[in-house]
Design a protein around this motif. Structure first.
Motif, PDB file in Angstrom:
ATOM      1  N   ILE A  25       0.884  -1.167   0.000  1.00  0.00           N
ATOM      2  CA  ILE A  25       0.000   0.000   0.000  1.00  0.00           C
ATOM      3  C   ILE A  25       0.919   1.212   0.000  1.00  0.00           C
ATOM      4  O   ILE A  25       1.658   1.443   0.966  1.00  0.00           O
ATOM      5  CB  ILE A  25      -0.927   0.024   1.224  1.00  0.00           C
ATOM      6  N   THR A  26       0.897   1.963  -1.073  1.00  0.00           N
ATOM      7  CA  THR A  26       1.833   3.077  -1.199  1.00  0.00           C
ATOM      8  C   THR A  26       1.128   4.323  -1.712  1.00  0.00           C
ATOM      9  O   THR A  26       0.091   4.249  -2.394  1.00  0.00           O
ATOM     10  CB  THR A  26       2.984   2.730  -2.164  1.00  0.00           C
ATOM     11  N   ILE A  27       1.725   5.455  -1.361  1.00  0.00           N
ATOM     12  CA  ILE A  27       1.313   6.746  -1.913  1.00  0.00           C
ATOM     13  C   ILE A  27       2.444   7.240  -2.806  1.00  0.00           C
ATOM     14  O   ILE A  27       3.614   7.221  -2.401  1.00  0.00           O
ATOM     15  CB  ILE A  27       1.043   7.764  -0.797  1.00  0.00           C
ATOM     16  N   ILE A  28       2.095   7.658  -4.023  1.00  0.00           N
ATOM     17  CA  ILE A  28       3.086   8.247  -4.924  1.00  0.00           C
ATOM     18  C   ILE A  28       2.787   9.739  -4.994  1.00  0.00           C
ATOM     19  O   ILE A  28       1.701  10.149  -5.429  1.00  0.00           O
ATOM     20  CB  ILE A  28       3.038   7.612  -6.325  1.00  0.00           C
ATOM     21  N   ARG A  29       3.762  10.559  -4.533  1.00  0.00           N
ATOM     22  CA  ARG A  29       3.566  12.005  -4.461  1.00  0.00           C
ATOM     23  C   ARG A  29       4.845  12.706  -4.930  1.00  0.00           C
ATOM     24  O   ARG A  29       5.921  12.478  -4.371  1.00  0.00           O
ATOM     25  CB  ARG A  29       3.239  12.423  -3.032  1.00  0.00           C
ATOM     26  N   ASP A  30       4.718  13.523  -5.966  1.00  0.00           N
ATOM     27  CA  ASP A  30       5.860  14.299  -6.487  1.00  0.00           C
ATOM     28  C   ASP A  30       7.061  13.403  -6.777  1.00  0.00           C
ATOM     29  O   ASP A  30       8.207  13.710  -6.448  1.00  0.00           O
ATOM     30  CB  ASP A  30       6.269  15.389  -5.483  1.00  0.00           C
ATOM     31  N   GLY A  31       6.789  12.238  -7.363  1.00  0.00           N
ATOM     32  CA  GLY A  31       7.868  11.333  -7.735  1.00  0.00           C
ATOM     33  C   GLY A  31       8.401  10.489  -6.595  1.00  0.00           C
ATOM     34  O   GLY A  31       9.280   9.641  -6.813  1.00  0.00           O
TER      35      GLY A  31
END
Length: 678
Positions: free
Chosen positions: A104-110
């Motif tokens: 479970i991951t968040i991808i934010r600004d690379g």
């Protein structure tokens, strides 16, 4: 907006799964070798909607261990109202093994943020369906993704398992893609190990997209079009973007597979106390039908309903003795108990599975699989006739010629195997609901009127009323009606009586009081009144776009309702001073619209019925009836008083009974005209 609403879901995966580790904990683990991650789709420069689905993969896998299901998605959050997709819930049956979360991951600004480093799942041991009398033992793991923001991408992956020992190595299920998904990339997959290739059937909208892979099938879509079923089509035309798979060769093999469960569960040991119960019932009721009714009432009344899905019991019935000892059971346990009692009394009976939701239209076109059915009941052969007995219904429900639910297709479970059976639809002979009004205006136009209203309700709604009203006192019922009804029409509710008529299988509620009759004043002293329940609204046109298949029929859900009103006329008036709107007997789009009038003994009587006589009509019939709509008389059922009237203008000499003149719970009430040719 939940993700499963936006896109795809797995439905009813029934077979053995992989357990291992602790069944009450979510596990972490790598992606299964058979699972596929689609390449994320590029987010467009001007996306619309609350989310963009960069990828979503839903796959089922069949092998010696049974079934596993992989769900993986990466979603771009575009609006704040989509942040709720960060509220994750995983539900599973401990007997099938816990889910495996791959990430479970968040991808934010690379940057990639591992959510599980900072938070973990909360395991809830709860029975969240207890209010529905369901005890299924499922566990739920909750996780609220922290610090989720608009503009983030959320990526979630897990694999879950399903298990029912009854299925053994048999697999069956559905892969479903929503008809109106959010923009993005979607993938459905079906995988199988060697020797586990199932039969597969898919809707035409999936046929064009299917790609064969090694030991599997794939369906891939980029920005799939929104599908809209044909307007006003029968329910079977709602079946879209669905792939079915099944290890069962035919419905006969499904019947044969499950029949031994009920034979075993309903077989009584020599010491069973139920044998004495069967002897008692048989001694008290010489006729076989009376015996069956008494056995049914015992199962309904003395064994409370609770759905039991614990310990692999989703498809396995509890034994008759277990259910009797517990004094609770689900439809399977109650059916086994009822079968045991009937067998002891020499009555031939069999378990039959049905779909109680009314969504079985087109089941004959489906691959065989138990997931299509949700209920089991008993069909008994008594004196050369078939009777349906449902142990889950209230104790006032008796053996019936047809199941209470609107069933089209049923599957008897027999040792030799039985195919699907169709129960042909039959036009209703008695109304589902009758409303009787007696309005006493003899005191004059400007005086409160005595009012009596009786409602007679059959079917599922009638039984729901029985359960509701039988659970409260007469005083509570009266007070509730006063709170809800007194207003512009009812000035006072003086009394209320309720009963359930077992012979008619109907809930009967009678309310008496006083009210205001809203006379409309006209010129020259005329007065008019629209009788309650007497009018008709014009039907809507039945038409579709020019590109829609003309062979698709138009559908109307069966219904039959009736209103009968008697108006006791002001004593100072004369018959010659009264008139009414015309009678009515028209058939449009398979529905009969009927209204009749009669004036007799200082009263005007009106009866109005609406009954579906054809559930499906073809395009040609729809076009003919469309042309007839402008001439449809959609006026209300008006009675009019004119002080200068010289001749009564009411009805055409028909006989319209008042509410107190006939038994309205009978099966031959005059609520409609006979169809032509009958």
């Amino acid at each position: 907006m939940q993700l499963r609403v936006m896109a795809m879901a797995l439905v009813s995966m029934l077979a053995a799964g992989t357990a291992g580790a602790q069944a009450d904990q979510v596990r972490r683990g790598p992606l299964p070798a058979w699972a596929t991650r689609s390449e994320p789709m590029t987010v467009p420069a001007d996306p619309s909607g609350p989310v963009f689905i960069r990828r979503q993969d839903v796959e089922a896998h069949l092998d010696d261990q049974g079934q596993a299901q992989y769900l993986g998605y990466r979603v771009k959050i575009l609006q704040s109202n989509a942040l709720q997709i960060g509220n994750l819930a995983l539900t599973w049956d401990p007997a099938a093994g816990p889910p495996i979360v791959h990430g479970i991951t968040i991808i934010r600004d690379g940057q990639t943020i591992d959510v599980l480093k900072a938070t973990s799942f909360e395991i809830l041991r709860r029975e969240d369906k207890l209010e529905q009398a369901k005890l299924d033992g499922t566990l739920t793991a909750m996780l609220r993704v922290p610090d989720l923001r608009v503009g983030d991408e959320l990526e979630v992956e897990w694999t879950s398992f399903s298990k029912d020992p009854v299925m053994g190595t048999k697999a069956s299920g559905l892969l479903v893609m929503a008809q109106s998904p959010a923009p993005g990339r979607y993938h459905l997959g079906l995988r199988w190990a060697a020797g586990h290739k199932p039969r597969v059937q898919m809707t035409p909208d999936l046929t064009a997209a299917v790609k064969a892979a090694e030991n599997g099938l794939d369906w891939r879509f980029d920005n799939p079009a929104i599908l809209t079923p044909p307007k006003d089509a029968p329910p079977r035309y709602q079946w879209m973007r669905i792939a079915e798979y099944s290890d069962f060769a035919d419905w006969t093999s499904v019947s044969r597979h499950f029949a031994p469960l009920y034979l075993k569960a309903s077989t009584l040991p020599a010491t069973s106390p139920l044998k004495a119960e069967a002897v008692r019932i048989a001694a008290a009721h010489p006729a076989p039908l009376d015996r069956a009714a008494a056995a049914l009432k015992m199962v309904q009344q003395d064994v409370r309903y609770i759905y039991v899905g614990l310990n692999g019991g989703n498809l396995t019935p509890a034994t008759a003795d277990e259910t009797w000892q517990r004094r609770y059971g689900d439809c399977k346990g109650k059916t086994a108990l009822l079968l045991a009692l009937l067998r002891e009394m020499g009555i031939e009976a069999e378990p039959v599975i049905v779909n109680s939701s009314g969504s079985d239209d087109g089941f004959d076109q489906r691959l065989p699989g138990p997931q299509l059915f949700d209920h089991v009941l008993v069909r008994a052969q008594i004196d050369g006739r078939a009777y349906w007995l449902d142990g889950t219904l209230p104790a006032v429900a008796t053996p019936a010629a047809r199941p209470l639910f609107p069933v089209q297709w049923v599957l008897p479970l027999t040792p030799k195997g039985n195919g699907l059976e169709q129960l042909p639809w039959r036009m209703a002979q008695t109304p589902d609901e009758i409303t009787l009004f007696d309005l006493d205006a003899r005191a004059g136009f400007d005086k409160p009127a005595g009012m009596t209203m009786t409602t007679i309700v059959r079917g599922v709604t009638g039984l729901q009323q029985q359960m509701q009203f039988s659970a409260i006192t007469n005083g509570q019922l009266l007070e509730a009606l006063r709170q809800n009804m007194v207003g512009d029409f009812w000035q006072a509710v003086d009394s209320a009586t309720w009963r359930y008529d077992q012979k008619a299988q109907a809930s009967v509620l009678t309310i008496k009081g006083t009210g205001t009759i809203d006379w409309e004043n006209g010129t020259d002293g005329t007065k008019s009144l629209a009788l309650p329940g007497g009018g008709f609204s014009p039907p809507e046109r039945r038409s579709r776009g020019g590109d829609t298949r003309r062979d698709v029929p138009f559908y109307t859900k069966p219904e039959y309702d009736c209103y009968a009103t008697t108006l006791r006329l002001p004593a100072t008036t004369e018959a010659r001073q009264w008139s009414t709107t015309p009678g009515f007997d028209q058939r449009l789009f398979g529905r009969n619209y009927y209204r009749a009038w009669e004036m007799r003994g200082g009263t005007i009587r009106m009866i109005r019925g609406s009954r579906i006589e054809q559930t499906e009509i073809d395009a040609a019939a729809a076009e003919r009836d469309n042309a007839r709509i402008p001439a449809f008389d959609n006026s209300k059922a008006y009675v009019t008083y004119s002080p200068k009237g010289k001749k009564a203008d009411i009805g055409k000499g028909g006989n319209v009974p008042a509410p107190d003149e006939i038994d309205w719970t009978a099966d031959n009430v005059p609520c409609t005209a006979l169809p032509k040719g009958v």
